[in-house]
Design a protein around this motif. Structure first.
Motif, PDB file in Angstrom:
ATOM      1  N   GLU A  75     -31.984   2.293  38.470  1.00  0.00           N
ATOM      2  CA  GLU A  75     -32.213   0.985  39.089  1.00  0.00           C
ATOM      3  C   GLU A  75     -33.369   1.022  40.089  1.00  0.00           C
ATOM      4  OE1 GLU A  75     -30.984  -1.805  38.280  1.00  0.00           O
ATOM      5  OE2 GLU A  75     -29.260  -1.258  37.043  1.00  0.00           O
ATOM      6  N   VAL A  76     -33.437   2.074  40.907  1.00  0.00           N
ATOM      7  CA  VAL A  76     -34.434   2.096  41.983  1.00  0.00           C
ATOM      8  C   VAL A  76     -35.856   2.281  41.454  1.00  0.00           C
ATOM      9  CG1 VAL A  76     -32.784   2.948  43.688  1.00  0.00           C
ATOM     10  CG2 VAL A  76     -34.143   4.591  42.405  1.00  0.00           C
ATOM     11  N   LYS A  77     -35.997   2.760  40.213  1.00  0.00           N
ATOM     12  CA  LYS A  77     -37.339   2.887  39.648  1.00  0.00           C
ATOM     13  C   LYS A  77     -37.945   1.528  39.320  1.00  0.00           C
ATOM     14  CE  LYS A  77     -36.198   5.844  36.408  1.00  0.00           C
ATOM     15  NZ  LYS A  77     -36.302   6.781  35.258  1.00  0.00           N
ATOM     16  N   ARG A  78     -37.080   0.516  39.129  1.00  0.00           N
ATOM     17  CA  ARG A  78     -37.526  -0.859  38.897  1.00  0.00           C
ATOM     18  C   ARG A  78     -38.484  -0.979  37.710  1.00  0.00           C
ATOM     19  NH1 ARG A  78     -34.078  -3.882  40.502  1.00  0.00           N
ATOM     20  NH2 ARG A  78     -35.545  -5.628  40.620  1.00  0.00           N
ATOM     21  N   ARG A  79     -38.230  -0.229  36.676  1.00  0.00           N
ATOM     22  CA  ARG A  79     -39.055  -0.349  35.480  1.00  0.00           C
ATOM     23  C   ARG A  79     -38.697  -1.634  34.723  1.00  0.00           C
ATOM     24  NH1 ARG A  79     -38.890   5.813  32.962  1.00  0.00           N
ATOM     25  NH2 ARG A  79     -40.227   6.783  34.532  1.00  0.00           N
ATOM     26  N   PRO A  80     -39.620  -2.188  33.946  1.00  0.00           N
ATOM     27  CA  PRO A  80     -39.302  -3.367  33.127  1.00  0.00           C
ATOM     28  C   PRO A  80     -38.169  -3.034  32.143  1.00  0.00           C
ATOM     29  CG  PRO A  80     -41.676  -2.996  33.206  1.00  0.00           C
ATOM     30  CD  PRO A  80     -41.031  -1.781  33.809  1.00  0.00           C
ATOM     31  N   ASN A  81     -37.387  -4.045  31.808  1.00  0.00           N
ATOM     32  CA  ASN A  81     -36.275  -3.832  30.892  1.00  0.00           C
ATOM     33  C   ASN A  81     -36.722  -3.698  29.444  1.00  0.00           C
ATOM     34  OD1 ASN A  81     -34.043  -3.863  32.713  1.00  0.00           O
ATOM     35  ND2 ASN A  81     -34.339  -6.065  32.960  1.00  0.00           N
ATOM     36  N   TYR A  82     -37.957  -4.083  29.161  1.00  0.00           N
ATOM     37  CA  TYR A  82     -38.457  -3.978  27.796  1.00  0.00           C
ATOM     38  C   TYR A  82     -39.972  -4.031  27.798  1.00  0.00           C
ATOM     39  CZ  TYR A  82     -38.265  -9.033  28.638  1.00  0.00           C
ATOM     40  OH  TYR A  82     -38.389 -10.277  29.190  1.00  0.00           O
TER      41      TYR A  82
END
Length: 310
Positions: free
Chosen positions: A293-300
């Motif tokens: 979660e903390v990396k905040r990468r896009p979900n796709y």
């Protein structure tokens, strides 16, 4: 001004059903006093799914397609479909036609009564005995361990309004359990019973392993129960350990003098070590989810869009 209905449809290896899905839904939708669009999201199919939808989209601007760069999972595909849909109402359904398109008018009728969300409930699940059993185990364990109170026997088919969709898109977590998020957004929902059909063609990709994985994801995403269970089990084992120690000391000093055995010691060490690893594993799962979660990468990630204006 007529309202717009968006059909949000995640697809994955659906080349055998797409044309029939388009045909049946078009027959129903053309009879309604409403504008409509299809928002397909391909989740990394390697068959002709994208090719077929793209070809249909050339002659029909109502058909919109988002193509993922690779497989991200159904939750991500649903999220992308909702994000690219423009409708006043959004109808989420699978293309396998188990939830029949003839039910669409009933969903529209109910959502227009002011509900935020209308769930489809299966009157009877048209599936194999094992898949039906797996589904019961899945939803039963889910409600028991998360407390989400998800309606029993829900189908994929459901409809929600624009404000509900906008609230859904505010949920940015990487670990996405769609039904749990839906329940969190609003309690102003209703269920309607629908008659489910046999799958039109192909085989379901949502097997027992994936269902159980989804159940575990939901439990870890919406509940602290595993951590609480670890604490409780640890307390119980500690109490039992103290009782066993007291009994052994009592027996040795007051009843019988016996030699301590290596087998019992080794067994205790192995059991204790195994429990420690088990509890550490539970904590690690939560830590791993926090890390994700903390990396905040896009979900796709998207490779291509067709008929979609930003």
């Amino acid at each position: 001004m007529r309202k717009l209905l968006s059909l949000v449809v995640p697809v994955y290896y659906e080349q055998e059903v797409i044309l029939q899905f388009l045909s049946e839904t078009k027959t129903v939708l053309d009879q309604l006093d409403i504008d409509y669009e299809y928002v397909f999201v391909d989740d990394g199919s390697k068959d002709k799914t994208v090719e077929i939808i793209s070809e249909q989209a050339k002659s029909n601007p109502k058909i919109k397609l988002v193509v993922f760069s690779y497989n991200h999972g159904k939750a991500a595909a649903v999220t992308a479909a909702i994000a690219n849909a423009k409708g006043d109402y959004l109808l989420y359904m699978d293309p396998d036609l188990q939830d029949p398109p003839i039910e669409i008018p009933r969903f529209l009728e109910e959502i227009e009564k002011g509900y935020d969300l209308v769930w489809g409930i299966r009157s009877e699940k048209k599936d194999t005995f094992l898949n039906t059993l797996f589904s019961k185990i899945f939803w039963g364990s889910l409600n028991k361990f998360t407390g989400l109170d998800i309606p029993k026997g829900i189908a994929v088919m459901r409809i929600f309004n624009r404000s509900f969709a906008d609230e859904f898109l505010k949920y940015n977590e990487a670990n996405r359990f769609i039904e749990g998020i839906f329940i969190n957004i609003s309690k102003n929902w209703k269920t309607i019973e629908i008659s489910q059909r046999e799958r039109f063609a192909g085989k379901t990709k949502f097997n027992f392993r994936k269902k159980m994985q989804l159940a575990f994801d939901a439990i870890f995403d919406f509940s602290e129960l595993p951590l609480k269970m670890a604490v409780r089990i640890g307390v119980v084992i500690s109490i039992l350990g103290f009782i066993a120690l007291f009994v052994l000391l009592f027996l040795k000093f007051f009843i019988i003098d016996f030699e301590s055995g290596w087998p019992s010691i080794i067994a205790s060490i192995i059991t204790g070590f195994g429990l420690q690893l088990f509890f550490l594993g539970i904590v690690s799962l939560y830590v791993g989810r926090i890390y994700k979660e903390v990396k905040r990468r896009p979900n796709y990630s998207i490779r291509n869009k067709i008929n979609i204006n930003e």
